[in-house]
Design a protein around this motif. Structure first.
Motif, PDB file in Angstrom:
ATOM      1  N   TYR A  12       0.862  -1.169   0.000  1.00  0.00           N
ATOM      2  CA  TYR A  12       0.000   0.000   0.000  1.00  0.00           C
ATOM      3  C   TYR A  12       0.904   1.226   0.000  1.00  0.00           C
ATOM      4  CZ  TYR A  12      -3.073  -3.668   1.629  1.00  0.00           C
ATOM      5  OH  TYR A  12      -3.757  -4.850   1.747  1.00  0.00           O
ATOM      6  N   GLU A  13       0.619   2.178  -0.869  1.00  0.00           N
ATOM      7  CA  GLU A  13       1.500   3.341  -1.012  1.00  0.00           C
ATOM      8  C   GLU A  13       0.703   4.632  -1.087  1.00  0.00           C
ATOM      9  OE1 GLU A  13       4.762   5.221  -4.136  1.00  0.00           O
ATOM     10  OE2 GLU A  13       4.217   3.121  -4.307  1.00  0.00           O
ATOM     11  N   VAL A  14       1.283   5.668  -0.506  1.00  0.00           N
ATOM     12  CA  VAL A  14       0.757   7.016  -0.650  1.00  0.00           C
ATOM     13  C   VAL A  14       1.956   7.929  -0.906  1.00  0.00           C
ATOM     14  CG1 VAL A  14       0.813   7.513   1.837  1.00  0.00           C
ATOM     15  CG2 VAL A  14      -0.726   8.781   0.361  1.00  0.00           C
ATOM     16  N   ASN A  15       1.807   8.863  -1.841  1.00  0.00           N
ATOM     17  CA  ASN A  15       2.907   9.777  -2.124  1.00  0.00           C
ATOM     18  C   ASN A  15       2.360  11.127  -2.536  1.00  0.00           C
ATOM     19  OD1 ASN A  15       2.643   9.771  -5.156  1.00  0.00           O
ATOM     20  ND2 ASN A  15       3.093   7.611  -4.824  1.00  0.00           N
ATOM     21  N   ALA A  16       3.222  12.138  -2.430  1.00  0.00           N
ATOM     22  CA  ALA A  16       2.821  13.508  -2.770  1.00  0.00           C
ATOM     23  C   ALA A  16       4.021  14.251  -3.323  1.00  0.00           C
ATOM     24  CB  ALA A  16       2.291  14.220  -1.530  1.00  0.00           C
ATOM     25  N   ARG A  17       3.725  15.271  -4.124  1.00  0.00           N
ATOM     26  CA  ARG A  17       4.760  16.139  -4.684  1.00  0.00           C
ATOM     27  C   ARG A  17       4.265  17.574  -4.568  1.00  0.00           C
ATOM     28  NH1 ARG A  17       9.094  15.816  -8.639  1.00  0.00           N
ATOM     29  NH2 ARG A  17       9.185  17.758  -9.811  1.00  0.00           N
ATOM     30  N   TYR A  18       5.160  18.466  -4.170  1.00  0.00           N
ATOM     31  CA  TYR A  18       4.805  19.865  -4.019  1.00  0.00           C
ATOM     32  C   TYR A  18       5.847  20.719  -4.726  1.00  0.00           C
ATOM     33  CZ  TYR A  18       3.695  24.356  -1.950  1.00  0.00           C
ATOM     34  OH  TYR A  18       3.357  25.666  -1.769  1.00  0.00           O
ATOM     35  N   TYR A  30       5.315   7.028   1.246  1.00  0.00           N
ATOM     36  CA  TYR A  30       5.266   6.008   2.289  1.00  0.00           C
ATOM     37  C   TYR A  30       4.693   4.737   1.671  1.00  0.00           C
ATOM     38  CZ  TYR A  30       3.579   3.201   6.151  1.00  0.00           C
ATOM     39  OH  TYR A  30       3.329   2.161   7.000  1.00  0.00           O
ATOM     40  N   THR A  31       5.355   3.610   1.915  1.00  0.00           N
ATOM     41  CA  THR A  31       4.877   2.318   1.419  1.00  0.00           C
ATOM     42  C   THR A  31       4.854   1.324   2.572  1.00  0.00           C
ATOM     43  OG1 THR A  31       5.872   2.740  -0.741  1.00  0.00           O
ATOM     44  CG2 THR A  31       5.231   0.475  -0.273  1.00  0.00           C
ATOM     45  N   TYR A  32       3.738   0.643   2.736  1.00  0.00           N
ATOM     46  CA  TYR A  32       3.600  -0.429   3.720  1.00  0.00           C
ATOM     47  C   TYR A  32       3.586  -1.743   2.963  1.00  0.00           C
ATOM     48  CZ  TYR A  32       1.628  -3.512   7.253  1.00  0.00           C
ATOM     49  OH  TYR A  32       1.417  -4.547   8.128  1.00  0.00           O
ATOM     50  N   THR A  33       4.464  -2.678   3.338  1.00  0.00           N
ATOM     51  CA  THR A  33       4.533  -3.991   2.698  1.00  0.00           C
ATOM     52  C   THR A  33       4.274  -5.061   3.744  1.00  0.00           C
ATOM     53  OG1 THR A  33       6.188  -3.187   1.138  1.00  0.00           O
ATOM     54  CG2 THR A  33       5.974  -5.567   1.355  1.00  0.00           C
ATOM     55  N   GLN A  34       3.391  -5.984   3.398  1.00  0.00           N
ATOM     56  CA  GLN A  34       3.057  -7.101   4.284  1.00  0.00           C
ATOM     57  C   GLN A  34       3.337  -8.405   3.535  1.00  0.00           C
ATOM     58  OE1 GLN A  34      -1.118  -7.893   4.841  1.00  0.00           O
ATOM     59  NE2 GLN A  34      -0.786  -8.356   6.996  1.00  0.00           N
ATOM     60  N   ALA A  35       4.078  -9.318   4.171  1.00  0.00           N
ATOM     61  CA  ALA A  35       4.354 -10.635   3.599  1.00  0.00           C
ATOM     62  C   ALA A  35       3.622 -11.682   4.427  1.00  0.00           C
ATOM     63  CB  ALA A  35       5.847 -10.921   3.601  1.00  0.00           C
ATOM     64  N   LEU A  36       2.763 -12.455   3.779  1.00  0.00           N
ATOM     65  CA  LEU A  36       2.024 -13.518   4.448  1.00  0.00           C
ATOM     66  C   LEU A  36       2.585 -14.855   3.972  1.00  0.00           C
ATOM     67  CD1 LEU A  36      -1.547 -12.044   3.961  1.00  0.00           C
ATOM     68  CD2 LEU A  36      -0.131 -11.946   6.010  1.00  0.00           C
ATOM     69  N   GLN A  37       3.155 -15.617   4.907  1.00  0.00           N
ATOM     70  CA  GLN A  37       3.795 -16.877   4.572  1.00  0.00           C
ATOM     71  C   GLN A  37       2.868 -18.042   4.895  1.00  0.00           C
ATOM     72  OE1 GLN A  37       6.947 -16.126   7.284  1.00  0.00           O
ATOM     73  NE2 GLN A  37       8.302 -15.272   5.726  1.00  0.00           N
ATOM     74  N   HIS A  38       2.806 -18.992   3.963  1.00  0.00           N
ATOM     75  CA  HIS A  38       1.997 -20.190   4.171  1.00  0.00           C
ATOM     76  C   HIS A  38       2.849 -21.415   3.868  1.00  0.00           C
ATOM     77  CE1 HIS A  38      -1.321 -22.973   4.268  1.00  0.00           C
ATOM     78  NE2 HIS A  38      -0.961 -23.417   3.078  1.00  0.00           N
ATOM     79  N   THR A  39       3.069 -22.238   4.877  1.00  0.00           N
ATOM     80  CA  THR A  39       3.802 -23.488   4.711  1.00  0.00           C
ATOM     81  C   THR A  39       2.946 -24.596   5.298  1.00  0.00           C
ATOM     82  OG1 THR A  39       5.888 -22.304   4.963  1.00  0.00           O
ATOM     83  CG2 THR A  39       5.958 -24.699   5.180  1.00  0.00           C
TER      84      THR A  39
END
Length: 108
Positions: A12-18, A30-39
């Motif tokens: 998920y990302e949000v960014n801005a330029r001024y 800003y970027t949020y990264t989530q890794a979901l592992q399945h074994t």
């Protein structure tokens, strides 16, 4: 049902330029990264990272500009995978990674 191990990434990302002036611009992301592992047959886990970036760009002319950028990728406590800023060759040996870039760009 598949018996293969897998990892799914959600980003998920949000960014801005001024534009402070016609020649000077600032950006933030800003970027949020989530890794979901399945074994199969083991406990499943998850990891996540927070990435922050700041950028400044100064136009010398219509085709040439100077830029500076800093990006920090910060992993959560307990992450077993090193952080990796997008565009770098390899992940960090720790849960955090910081990259600073400066340069001059000329468009042809």
């Amino acid at each position: 049902m598949y018996n293969d191990a897998s990892v799914r990434y959600n980003k998920y990302e949000v960014n801005a330029r001024y534009n402070l002036t016609p020649a000077l611009a600032f950006g933030a992301a800003y970027t949020y990264t989530q890794a979901l592992q399945h074994t199969p047959g083991t406990s499943n886990g998850s990891s996540h990272w927070n990435q922050f970036g700041l950028q400044a760009d100064y136009a010398l002319s219509k085709r040439t500009d100077l830029y500076a950028e800093g990006v920090a990728d910060i992993g959560a406590d307990g992450n077993t995978v090193g952080a990796q800023v997008f565009g770098t060759d390899a992940p960090s040996s720790s849960k955090n990674q910081v990259v600073v870039t400066t340069g001059i760009r000329h468009r042809f």
